[in-house]
Design a protein around this motif. Structure first.
Motif, PDB file in Angstrom:
ATOM      1  N   LYS A  45       0.811  -1.214   0.000  1.00 13.24           N
ATOM      2  CA  LYS A  45       0.000   0.000   0.000  1.00 13.24           C
ATOM      3  C   LYS A  45       0.848   1.270   0.000  1.00 13.24           C
ATOM      4  O   LYS A  45       0.303   2.366  -0.131  1.00 13.24           O
ATOM      5  N   ALA A  46       2.153   1.108   0.141  1.00 16.62           N
ATOM      6  CA  ALA A  46       3.028   2.273   0.292  1.00 16.62           C
ATOM      7  C   ALA A  46       3.088   3.137  -0.961  1.00 16.62           C
ATOM      8  O   ALA A  46       3.406   4.326  -0.882  1.00 16.62           O
ATOM      9  N   ASP A  47       2.784   2.548  -2.105  1.00 16.42           N
ATOM     10  CA  ASP A  47       2.828   3.312  -3.360  1.00 16.42           C
ATOM     11  C   ASP A  47       1.441   3.593  -3.932  1.00 16.42           C
ATOM     12  O   ASP A  47       1.323   4.071  -5.066  1.00 16.42           O
ATOM     13  N   ASP A  48       0.405   3.281  -3.164  1.00 15.51           N
ATOM     14  CA  ASP A  48      -0.961   3.497  -3.650  1.00 15.51           C
ATOM     15  C   ASP A  48      -1.247   4.980  -3.890  1.00 15.51           C
ATOM     16  O   ASP A  48      -0.949   5.830  -3.048  1.00 15.51           O
ATOM     17  N   ILE A  49      -1.814   5.276  -5.059  1.00 12.75           N
ATOM     18  CA  ILE A  49      -2.318   6.625  -5.338  1.00 12.75           C
ATOM     19  C   ILE A  49      -3.723   6.486  -5.905  1.00 12.75           C
ATOM     20  O   ILE A  49      -4.036   5.497  -6.562  1.00 12.75           O
ATOM     21  N   TYR A  50      -4.567   7.467  -5.637  1.00 15.45           N
ATOM     22  CA  TYR A  50      -5.972   7.371  -6.017  1.00 15.45           C
ATOM     23  C   TYR A  50      -6.358   8.381  -7.099  1.00 15.45           C
ATOM     24  O   TYR A  50      -7.416   8.268  -7.699  1.00 15.45           O
ATOM     25  N   TYR A  88      -2.704  12.758  -5.677  1.00 15.01           N
ATOM     26  CA  TYR A  88      -2.607  12.073  -4.383  1.00 15.01           C
ATOM     27  C   TYR A  88      -1.147  11.748  -4.089  1.00 15.01           C
ATOM     28  O   TYR A  88      -0.410  11.268  -4.950  1.00 15.01           O
ATOM     29  N   VAL A  89      -0.726  12.004  -2.853  1.00 14.61           N
ATOM     30  CA  VAL A  89       0.647  11.728  -2.429  1.00 14.61           C
ATOM     31  C   VAL A  89       0.666  10.392  -1.698  1.00 14.61           C
ATOM     32  O   VAL A  89       0.033  10.237  -0.645  1.00 14.61           O
ATOM     33  N   SER A  90       1.375   9.413  -2.254  1.00 18.53           N
ATOM     34  CA  SER A  90       1.455   8.089  -1.645  1.00 18.53           C
ATOM     35  C   SER A  90       2.303   8.149  -0.370  1.00 18.53           C
ATOM     36  O   SER A  90       2.962   9.148  -0.083  1.00 18.53           O
ATOM     37  N   VAL A 103     -16.701   5.452  -0.256  1.00 19.03           N
ATOM     38  CA  VAL A 103     -15.636   5.432   0.747  1.00 19.03           C
ATOM     39  C   VAL A 103     -14.709   6.600   0.446  1.00 19.03           C
ATOM     40  O   VAL A 103     -14.376   6.848  -0.712  1.00 19.03           O
ATOM     41  N   CYS A 104     -14.318   7.326   1.480  1.00 22.40           N
ATOM     42  CA  CYS A 104     -13.505   8.525   1.291  1.00 22.40           C
ATOM     43  C   CYS A 104     -12.156   8.354   1.979  1.00 22.40           C
ATOM     44  O   CYS A 104     -12.090   8.161   3.191  1.00 22.40           O
ATOM     45  N   VAL A 105     -11.090   8.432   1.191  1.00 23.85           N
ATOM     46  CA  VAL A 105      -9.736   8.160   1.678  1.00 23.85           C
ATOM     47  C   VAL A 105      -9.058   9.468   2.086  1.00 23.85           C
ATOM     48  O   VAL A 105      -8.973  10.400   1.280  1.00 23.85           O
ATOM     49  N   PRO A 106      -8.549   9.555   3.319  1.00 24.42           N
ATOM     50  CA  PRO A 106      -7.828  10.765   3.731  1.00 24.42           C
ATOM     51  C   PRO A 106      -6.403  10.770   3.185  1.00 24.42           C
ATOM     52  O   PRO A 106      -5.895   9.736   2.732  1.00 24.42           O
ATOM     53  N   SER A 107      -5.763  11.920   3.234  1.00 25.13           N
ATOM     54  CA  SER A 107      -4.355  12.004   2.859  1.00 25.13           C
ATOM     55  C   SER A 107      -3.528  11.184   3.833  1.00 25.13           C
ATOM     56  O   SER A 107      -3.991  10.834   4.930  1.00 25.13           O
ATOM     57  N   VAL A 108      -2.308  10.868   3.456  1.00 26.68           N
ATOM     58  CA  VAL A 108      -1.420  10.087   4.328  1.00 26.68           C
ATOM     59  C   VAL A 108      -1.247  10.795   5.668  1.00 26.68           C
ATOM     60  O   VAL A 108      -1.343  10.174   6.736  1.00 26.68           O
ATOM     61  N   GLN A 109      -1.022  12.098   5.629  1.00 29.42           N
ATOM     62  CA  GLN A 109      -0.814  12.862   6.859  1.00 29.42           C
ATOM     63  C   GLN A 109      -2.044  12.823   7.757  1.00 29.42           C
ATOM     64  O   GLN A 109      -1.942  12.584   8.957  1.00 29.42           O
TER      65      GLN A 109
END
Length: 442
Positions: free
Chosen positions: A28-33, A37-39, A93-99
């Motif tokens: 999942k470390a390189d996942d971008i949507y 989007y910042v992986s 489903v809503c994905v938040p930023s990594v931070q």
């Protein structure tokens, strides 16, 4: 309660460790949507002390605002393959930023450490969150027939309670809150959180970051353009209300929102099991079950939630003596010969799991999906264990049969791949060589 630090200080001390822990999930470390989007790995590349200091400063001064969420369309379990995706058979489903994802995880961890009693009071009756809080001691027998005791919690405790209560009471009300996360009133949720934490001490920093989490919303432009109209329709209905599924904070927020309802039901000594928004209540008579259902309807209406839809098939039902039903993905079934209820894995789970294994019909598919796995047989073992850890042989009466069926399907699909792709009869291969056939696939 542990000697407290502020949440901003807690973030400063723990954010970097949490970030690198997240990066270890290599798949999942390189996942971008979407293109902006910042992986996880990309975030690590740009991460530095000034970013951390700026983040902590904004939290401390109640200035932190979450980045927009990424909206993703997922089919519901009711979705039929190759049919059109609609509002009825999909969920947003809503994905938040990594931070923001990390901040929400740290927020939950912070509450568990520094406000343990308050956190536990929110989660006590939610078996999705109360692991380690609400344990139950049960007996079990080993292969030799010796009796032992162990503690269970979470979904295992919920299912054990189902069988215990179902064998004691003739009627069960199976309730499902209509679009639960989507209908949470944000103002009421924030007011409840603020009231609880303001009573403890001055917690403006904590209340401010919680508000930023629950008022965070999705950016339509970040959605997949193949489904943009569908995403737009979902977002229009949800505008200004609800807590978005996909955020780590969503489950805690929902359990906190239902905590007064939990306390009301338990004060009335109604046998009660809840897992997120799916719950069961038990009664010894149909009249009693109807009265409990009416109580649930009126109590949830006060916080703008419903268990009955205005149209269509109702999920909330009253089940009488000897009637089977499904809960948390398992069938709760009455066995006439033994006059007891037991847990059974549904046939649909068998079908989907075997279909997943049988989907490997070509070496191209194997190479594409195995990723970093060197051995296809190991990949299949991991896949099967994902099913059998949940649908386990010690939990359901047909758990052993389920595991054996998956192992057989795994063996069959490997045989087929050898026969179709290498033109070799599997039965003609020596046992020592069979182990080598899928080694080295990348």
């Amino acid at each position: 309660m542990t000697d407290k630090v502020t949440f901003s200080d807690f973030v400063c001390k723990n954010f970097e460790k949490a970030l690198y822990k997240l990066s270890k999930k290599k798949r999942k470390a390189d996942d971008i949507y979407h293109k902006d989007y910042v992986s996880v790995n990309a975030y690590i590349d740009k991460y530095n002390d000034s970013i951390l200091k700026s983040m902590c400063y904004k939290i401390a001064n109640q200035q932190y605002r979450c980045a927009p969420l990424t909206p993703i369309i997922l089919p519901k379990s009711s979705y039929l393959k190759n049919t059109l995706l609609t509002m009825d058979n999909t969920r947003l489903v809503c994905v938040p930023s990594v931070q923001d994802k990390l901040l929400q995880k740290l927020f939950i961890k912070y509450l568990r450490i520094y406000y343990e009693d308050t956190y536990n009071s929110f989660c006590k009756y939610d078996h999705a969150l109360n692991k380690g809080i609400n344990k139950k001691e049960v007996e079990y027998s080993d292969k030799e027939g010796n009796i032992h005791k162990k503690n269970i919690d979470g979904i295992r405790k919920a299912l054990d309670d189902v069988i215990e209560y179902r064998n004691q009471h003739k009627y069960v009300i199976k309730a499902d809150i209509v679009k639960f996360f989507d209908n949470i009133d944000r103002e009421q949720a924030l007011k409840k959180f603020s009231t609880v934490f303001s009573k403890i001490e001055n917690n403006d920093e904590l209340i401010s970051i919680f508000a930023s989490f629950i008022y965070c919303d999705a950016n339509l432009a970040y959605g997949d353009w193949k489904y943009i109209k569908l995403i737009e329709s979902h977002l229009q209905i949800l505008e200004g209300k609800g807590v978005r599924q996909g955020m780590p904070i969503a489950s805690l927020c929902s359990s906190m929102y239902l905590s007064d309802f939990d306390n009301l039901i338990t004060r009335k000594n109604i046998p009660y099991i809840r897992y997120a928004d799916d719950f069961l209540l038990f009664s010894d008579s149909y009249i009693g079950a109807k009265a409990i259902k009416d109580l649930v309807i009126s109590s949830l209406d006060a916080i703008k939630l419903k268990i009955e839809k205005s149209t269509g098939e109702q999920k909330t039902q009253i089940y009488g003596f000897k009637k089977d039903f499904t809960y948390l993905g398992f069938d709760i079934v009455y066995f006439y010969k033994e006059d007891v209820y037991k847990i059974r894995i549904p046939s649909s789970v068998f079908d989907k799991a075997i279909e997943r294994i049988n989907s490997f019909q070509s070496m191209t598919k194997v190479k594409r999906e195995c990723g970093s796995y060197v051995d296809f047989s190991i990949y299949l073992k991991v896949l099967i264990s994902g099913y059998t850890n949940f649908y386990s042989e010690d939990l359901a009466i047909n758990g052993v049969h389920f595991k054996n069926q998956l192992l057989q399907a795994s063996k069959d699909v490997r045989k087929k791949l050898i026969t179709d792709n290498l033109n070799i009869n599997f039965e003609d291969i020596g046992s020592a060589n069979k182990r080598m056939f899928f080694f080295g696939i990348k």
